[in-house]
Design an enzyme around this catalytic site. Structure first.
Site, mmCIF file in Angstrom:
data_model
loop_
_atom_site.group_PDB
_atom_site.id
_atom_site.type_symbol
_atom_site.label_atom_id
_atom_site.label_comp_id
_atom_site.label_asym_id
_atom_site.label_seq_id
_atom_site.Cartn_x
_atom_site.Cartn_y
_atom_site.Cartn_z
ATOM 1 N N LYS A 1 -20.974 78.676 -35.627
ATOM 2 C CA LYS A 1 -21.603 78.937 -34.324
ATOM 3 C C LYS A 1 -22.959 78.276 -34.117
ATOM 4 O O LYS A 1 -23.738 78.690 -33.260
ATOM 5 C CB LYS A 1 -21.709 80.444 -34.030
ATOM 6 C CG LYS A 1 -20.458 81.242 -34.264
ATOM 7 C CD LYS A 1 -19.224 80.563 -33.743
ATOM 8 C CE LYS A 1 -19.135 80.572 -32.227
ATOM 9 N NZ LYS A 1 -17.918 79.779 -31.810
ATOM 10 N N HIS B 1 -17.752 74.361 -42.712
ATOM 11 C CA HIS B 1 -18.792 75.394 -42.697
ATOM 12 C C HIS B 1 -19.225 75.756 -44.113
ATOM 13 O O HIS B 1 -19.993 76.698 -44.315
ATOM 14 C CB HIS B 1 -18.284 76.667 -42.006
ATOM 15 C CG HIS B 1 -18.004 76.513 -40.549
ATOM 16 N ND1 HIS B 1 -18.870 75.869 -39.690
ATOM 17 C CD2 HIS B 1 -16.967 76.934 -39.780
ATOM 18 C CE1 HIS B 1 -18.368 75.900 -38.460
ATOM 19 N NE2 HIS B 1 -17.210 76.530 -38.489
ATOM 20 N N SER C 1 -24.087 84.670 -31.324
ATOM 21 C CA SER C 1 -22.915 83.854 -31.006
ATOM 22 C C SER C 1 -21.746 84.182 -31.944
ATOM 23 O O SER C 1 -20.583 84.277 -31.515
ATOM 24 C CB SER C 1 -23.290 82.371 -31.111
ATOM 25 O OG SER C 1 -22.196 81.565 -30.766
HETATM 26 P P1 A3P Z 1 -22.941 80.647 -27.551
HETATM 27 O O1 A3P Z 1 -21.966 81.633 -28.093
HETATM 28 O O2 A3P Z 1 -24.362 81.063 -27.798
HETATM 29 O O3 A3P Z 1 -22.706 80.286 -26.128
HETATM 30 P P2 A3P Z 1 -19.610 76.247 -32.725
HETATM 31 O O4 A3P Z 1 -19.077 75.054 -32.036
HETATM 32 O O5 A3P Z 1 -20.373 75.920 -33.965
HETATM 33 O O6 A3P Z 1 -18.584 77.291 -32.900
HETATM 34 O O7 A3P Z 1 -20.768 76.857 -31.795
HETATM 35 C C1 A3P Z 1 -20.458 77.465 -30.574
HETATM 36 C C2 A3P Z 1 -21.737 77.728 -29.829
HETATM 37 O O8 A3P Z 1 -22.236 76.476 -29.337
HETATM 38 C C3 A3P Z 1 -21.525 78.610 -28.610
HETATM 39 O O9 A3P Z 1 -22.778 79.287 -28.415
HETATM 40 C C4 A3P Z 1 -21.269 77.555 -27.537
HETATM 41 O O10 A3P Z 1 -21.438 78.002 -26.225
HETATM 42 C C5 A3P Z 1 -22.328 76.539 -27.933
HETATM 43 N N1 A3P Z 1 -22.072 75.222 -27.334
HETATM 44 C C6 A3P Z 1 -20.956 74.464 -27.431
HETATM 45 N N2 A3P Z 1 -21.090 73.354 -26.691
HETATM 46 C C7 A3P Z 1 -22.323 73.407 -26.115
HETATM 47 C C8 A3P Z 1 -23.038 72.562 -25.224
HETATM 48 N N3 A3P Z 1 -22.499 71.435 -24.757
HETATM 49 N N4 A3P Z 1 -24.276 72.940 -24.827
HETATM 50 C C9 A3P Z 1 -24.830 74.080 -25.297
HETATM 51 N N5 A3P Z 1 -24.198 74.926 -26.135
HETATM 52 C C10 A3P Z 1 -22.967 74.596 -26.545
#
Ligand code: A3P
Length: 296
Positions: free
Chosen positions: A48, A110, A140
């Site tokens: 996340k 991860h 998140s």
């Molecule tokens: P949130 O839950 O805070 O919205 P991962 O890809 O490591 O699983 O992380 C997911 C997190 O990154 C989520 O956070 C998601 O919304 C955020 N995320 C993914 N793409 C994004 C973008 N283009 N801009 C900002 N946040 C992004």
């Protein structure tokens, strides 16, 4: 793929010194002995922290607009294999990666730095690490575990938060994860350490940093286009990046592309939780030189 055979949530157990679940340990021999290639790019994150975001930026930088249809018709989680994943109903991460013919391979993990297959270091592969401040990271992670049946049951927010503070979340302590890669960077020059907060603050600047690290001479106009295509709203609408094609996630509970903000933790932490968290943080990070921003 038919995920209906995965109907119950996994339980957490200790594995190689960290908390884990079966989906990330069942293919361990193959993970451990994975053969990296010198031009591989490993995208390493604590869950996340912005994995999908950076994966898509790299995918566009390398394969971009001109990619063949068989590439662009694949969602990001097929284009970028998740190394340690083993869900049985789809090919494992190592299998997907072994069979990749495009180069460079973009591979997501991860795993904490001490569990990265040694072949990556031997091959001197490039590693892009993305770190996110602990408070937004745990928020998140909580919402992700609520909506995703392949994750352990998160319990309520307070329980989840304390598990995180105790270092018992899946993939181990956040603290050791971010510090481990930070330390590695001091001796391994092919590692770029990015921050989620920097990406939110100025995506274009971070795209430039990625290009210089990777030695890419992507034109200014292509960089600008990519920067636009990877904004939160664009990726939320894009079914190749929003995970809407993966049936294990229930977006009615919480969407994968949830908020994409720095500072959303303020809507979750009580004053008491925040004080306790800060205290634990201070102790666990007392020798750390890496610094995070919890707001921008
Ligand atoms: P949130 O839950 O805070 O919205 P991962 O890809 O490591 O699983 O992380 C997911 C997190 O990154 C989520 O956070 C998601 O919304 C955020 N995320 C993914 N793409 C994004 C973008 N283009 N801009 C900002 N946040 C992004």
């Amino acid at each position: 793929p038919d995920f209906s055979s995965i109907s119950s949530r996994p339980t957490i157990f200790e594995f190689e010194g960290i908390s884990m679940i079966n989906h990330f340990t069942e293919n361990w021999e193959k993970v451990k002995n994975f053969q990296a290639r010198p031009d591989d790019i490993l995208i390493a994150t604590y869950p996340k922290a912005g994995t999908t975001w950076v994966s898509y930026i790299l995918d566009l930088l390398y394969f971009g607009e001109n990619a063949p249809e068989e590439h662009t018709s694949q969602p990001i989680y097929m284009r970028v294999p998740f190394l340690e994943s083993c869900f049985k109903v789809i090919a494992s991460g190592t299998e997907l990666a072994d069979n990749m013919t495009t180069s460079p391979r973009l591979i997501k993990t991860h795993l904490p730095v001490q569990l990265i297959p040694k072949s990556f270091w031997e091959q001197n592969s490039r590693v892009v690490y993305v770190a996110r401040n602990a408070k937004d990271n745990v928020v998140s992670y909580f919402h992700f575990d609520r909506m995703n049946i392949v994750e352990p049951d998160p319990g309520d927010w307070n329980t989840f938060l304390h598990r995180f503070m105790d270092g018992k979340s899946v993939f181990g302590p956040w603290y050791d994860h971010v510090n481990g890669y930070w330390e590695k960077k001091q001796t391994y020059s092919n590692l770029l350490y990015l921050f989620y907060e920097d990406l939110v603050e100025d995506t274009g600047r971070e795209v430039d940093r990625l290009c210089s690290f990777l030695g890419l001479s992507t034109s200014v106009s292509d960089r600008e286009k990519i920067t636009k295509d990877v904004q939160f709203d664009a990726m939320k609408q894009n079914k190749m990046t929003n995970y809407s094609t993966l049936p294990v996630m229930d977006f009615k509970i919480s969407p994968f592309m949830r908020k994409g903000k720095v500072g959303d933790w303020k809507n979750h932490f009580t004053v008491a939780q925040n004080e306790q968290f800060d205290e634990v943080y201070k102790e666990k990070m007392k020798n750390a030189t890496v610094k995070f921003r919890t707001e921008i």
